[in-house]
Scaffold this motif. Sequence first.
Motif, mmCIF file in Angstrom:
data_model
loop_
_atom_site.group_PDB
_atom_site.id
_atom_site.type_symbol
_atom_site.label_atom_id
_atom_site.label_comp_id
_atom_site.label_asym_id
_atom_site.label_seq_id
_atom_site.Cartn_x
_atom_site.Cartn_y
_atom_site.Cartn_z
ATOM 1 N N PHE A 1 0.833 -1.206 0.000
ATOM 2 C CA PHE A 1 0.000 0.000 0.000
ATOM 3 C C PHE A 1 0.865 1.253 0.000
ATOM 4 N N VAL A 2 1.836 1.306 0.915
ATOM 5 C CA VAL A 2 2.668 2.502 1.038
ATOM 6 C C VAL A 2 3.451 2.745 -0.247
ATOM 7 N N THR A 3 4.081 1.693 -0.761
ATOM 8 C CA THR A 3 4.905 1.840 -1.962
ATOM 9 C C THR A 3 4.061 2.252 -3.157
ATOM 10 N N GLN A 4 2.904 1.617 -3.322
ATOM 11 C CA GLN A 4 2.026 1.951 -4.453
ATOM 12 C C GLN A 4 1.525 3.390 -4.335
ATOM 13 N N ALA A 5 1.172 3.798 -3.112
ATOM 14 C CA ALA A 5 0.662 5.155 -2.910
ATOM 15 C C ALA A 5 1.739 6.197 -3.178
ATOM 16 N N VAL A 6 2.967 5.931 -2.723
ATOM 17 C CA VAL A 6 4.068 6.872 -2.955
ATOM 18 C C VAL A 6 4.352 6.986 -4.448
ATOM 19 N N ARG A 7 4.337 5.865 -5.147
ATOM 20 C CA ARG A 7 4.584 5.897 -6.598
ATOM 21 C C ARG A 7 3.496 6.670 -7.330
ATOM 22 N N ALA A 8 2.300 6.679 -6.766
ATOM 23 C CA ALA A 8 1.184 7.399 -7.391
ATOM 24 C C ALA A 8 1.190 8.879 -7.016
ATOM 25 N N GLY A 9 2.170 9.307 -6.221
ATOM 26 C CA GLY A 9 2.298 10.719 -5.876
ATOM 27 C C GLY A 9 1.687 11.122 -4.559
ATOM 28 N N ALA A 10 1.266 10.161 -3.735
ATOM 29 C CA ALA A 10 0.670 10.497 -2.440
ATOM 30 C C ALA A 10 1.723 11.082 -1.503
ATOM 31 N N SER A 11 1.315 12.063 -0.720
ATOM 32 C CA SER A 11 2.216 12.660 0.262
ATOM 33 C C SER A 11 2.302 11.761 1.486
ATOM 34 N N SER A 12 3.287 12.028 2.337
ATOM 35 C CA SER A 12 3.444 11.242 3.569
ATOM 36 C C SER A 12 2.208 11.355 4.452
ATOM 37 N N LEU A 13 1.629 12.556 4.522
ATOM 38 C CA LEU A 13 0.446 12.750 5.357
ATOM 39 C C LEU A 13 -0.742 11.948 4.820
ATOM 40 N N GLU A 14 -0.869 11.893 3.496
ATOM 41 C CA GLU A 14 -1.955 11.110 2.904
ATOM 42 C C GLU A 14 -1.767 9.625 3.199
ATOM 43 N N VAL A 15 -0.530 9.154 3.111
ATOM 44 C CA VAL A 15 -0.246 7.753 3.419
ATOM 45 C C VAL A 15 -0.529 7.467 4.886
ATOM 46 N N MET A 16 -0.090 8.365 5.766
ATOM 47 C CA MET A 16 -0.256 8.176 7.204
ATOM 48 C C MET A 16 -1.723 8.187 7.619
ATOM 49 N N ARG A 17 -2.556 8.846 6.829
ATOM 50 C CA ARG A 17 -3.988 8.867 7.134
ATOM 51 C C ARG A 17 -4.566 7.462 7.140
ATOM 52 N N GLN A 18 -4.044 6.592 6.269
ATOM 53 C CA GLN A 18 -4.539 5.226 6.194
ATOM 54 C C GLN A 18 -3.702 4.265 7.043
ATOM 55 N N THR A 19 -2.390 4.438 7.038
ATOM 56 C CA THR A 19 -1.530 3.507 7.769
ATOM 57 C C THR A 19 -1.532 3.762 9.268
ATOM 58 N N GLN A 20 -1.881 4.995 9.661
ATOM 59 C CA GLN A 20 -1.856 5.417 11.064
ATOM 60 C C GLN A 20 -0.439 5.447 11.630
ATOM 61 N N HIS A 21 0.539 5.622 10.750
ATOM 62 C CA HIS A 21 1.889 5.892 11.235
ATOM 63 C C HIS A 21 1.873 7.237 11.963
ATOM 64 N N THR A 22 2.744 7.388 12.925
ATOM 65 C CA THR A 22 2.827 8.650 13.658
ATOM 66 C C THR A 22 4.067 9.456 13.296
ATOM 67 N N ASN A 23 4.948 8.875 12.483
ATOM 68 C CA ASN A 23 6.190 9.548 12.139
ATOM 69 C C ASN A 23 6.405 9.463 10.627
ATOM 70 N N PRO A 24 6.476 10.606 9.938
ATOM 71 C CA PRO A 24 6.703 10.587 8.483
ATOM 72 C C PRO A 24 7.983 9.865 8.093
ATOM 73 N N ALA A 25 8.959 9.833 9.013
ATOM 74 C CA ALA A 25 10.225 9.170 8.697
ATOM 75 C C ALA A 25 10.020 7.682 8.455
ATOM 76 N N THR A 26 9.029 7.100 9.102
ATOM 77 C CA THR A 26 8.744 5.677 8.894
ATOM 78 C C THR A 26 8.242 5.438 7.480
ATOM 79 N N VAL A 27 7.395 6.333 6.997
ATOM 80 C CA VAL A 27 6.908 6.222 5.625
ATOM 81 C C VAL A 27 8.065 6.377 4.645
ATOM 82 N N ALA A 28 9.008 7.252 4.973
ATOM 83 C CA ALA A 28 10.149 7.484 4.096
ATOM 84 C C ALA A 28 11.001 6.230 3.937
ATOM 85 N N VAL A 29 11.005 5.363 4.947
ATOM 86 C CA VAL A 29 11.772 4.116 4.863
ATOM 87 C C VAL A 29 11.247 3.250 3.729
ATOM 88 N N TYR A 30 9.917 3.160 3.606
ATOM 89 C CA TYR A 30 9.322 2.371 2.528
ATOM 90 C C TYR A 30 9.723 2.941 1.164
#
Length: 354
Positions: free
Chosen positions: A308-337
């Motif tokens: 989900f994270v990788t597909q969303a990032v490739r589609a241009g989703a921002s970290s905040l948009e990704v975190m809205r669904q994943t419920q991550h609390t730190n954008p740095a975690t999304v950046a790892v993906y």
Amino acid sequence: MAVSAEAIVYAQGALAPSTWAAYTADWARFTRWCQDQGVDPLPVGPAALVEYIASHAKLVDVDGRPTYSPATISRWISSINAVHSREGMAAPGAHPQVKVVLAGVRRLSGAARPTRRVAPLMRDDLAHVLEVAREGTYPGGVHAARDACLLLFGFVGAFRREELSRLRVADVTRHRDDGLHVKVRRSKTDQESRGAVKALPYGQRPITCAPCAFVRWVHVLDAGHDRAQVMAAVFEVAGGAGHVCRAPEFEAHSLDGDRPLFPVVHRSGRVQPDAMGGHGVNLVVKRRTMAAGLDASRFGGHSMRAGFVTQAVRAGASSLEVMRQTQHTNPATVAVYSRDNDPLAGNAVTRLGL
């Protein structure tokens, strides 16, 4: 004044039961080591704790890699801290000497034992897996309906394995405009059970439509334990190739809302009362990816969330948009993906014009 049994119960309630179970096992390991060394485990001094860390960090397997990961050793120290805190004593792991040694273990052992991450299950691969998994026979069709719902929930909802295993039928509400609303009662980043709602929208294709997969699966669940009725339900949901997410004939009427959404299914096709565990979710992903001709050793229960994270990032989703669904609390975690699975995203190398 002695701490009451009731107070201890509430103190333990601050952490998940699985965490307390891990703490108990870690403490038992530590006390055995202390007995062998002639050291008092409670309270333990920083010098003894540093020696405990070092004696385990130096152990290696037959390939020369550290036997215990830095994360495991850090958890041991957290367990020791928790026991000391529960007894009203200072946490020995907070001592500067212990922190320095732990940092050294992470740097040296981490280089020798790199973190293994599962491959993301991307959208097109997921669609292929779901196509292969379609089955209208009994009992395979029962497994197929459950697994399709599980895979789509895991991907579209970016669920963790334990979140999927905790879902109940009543946690899912069909929404006319949004598709599905899924109540997440508790998660890794919500240990106090404040709860959250995830939306699983209608899919463009029936095979990748999470609401369709949900409707098919609960229609099979609603058939109960009568073999003939379950077989009929399996044939019904597998009979058409179109959307069923709005089909009134597939409404479930008799389901107990408290039953697991993703229960164990016996090889005979009989649905069991117990929910699948995280290990079961992992096995479903491996079994279905293998059946689809993918390298199952690369995939696991976390592959859906990573996909989900990788597909969303490739589609241009921002970290905040990704975190809205994943419920991550730190954008740095999304950046790892993004860094590990999509290294060209936002990378200046794409602008070189080579």
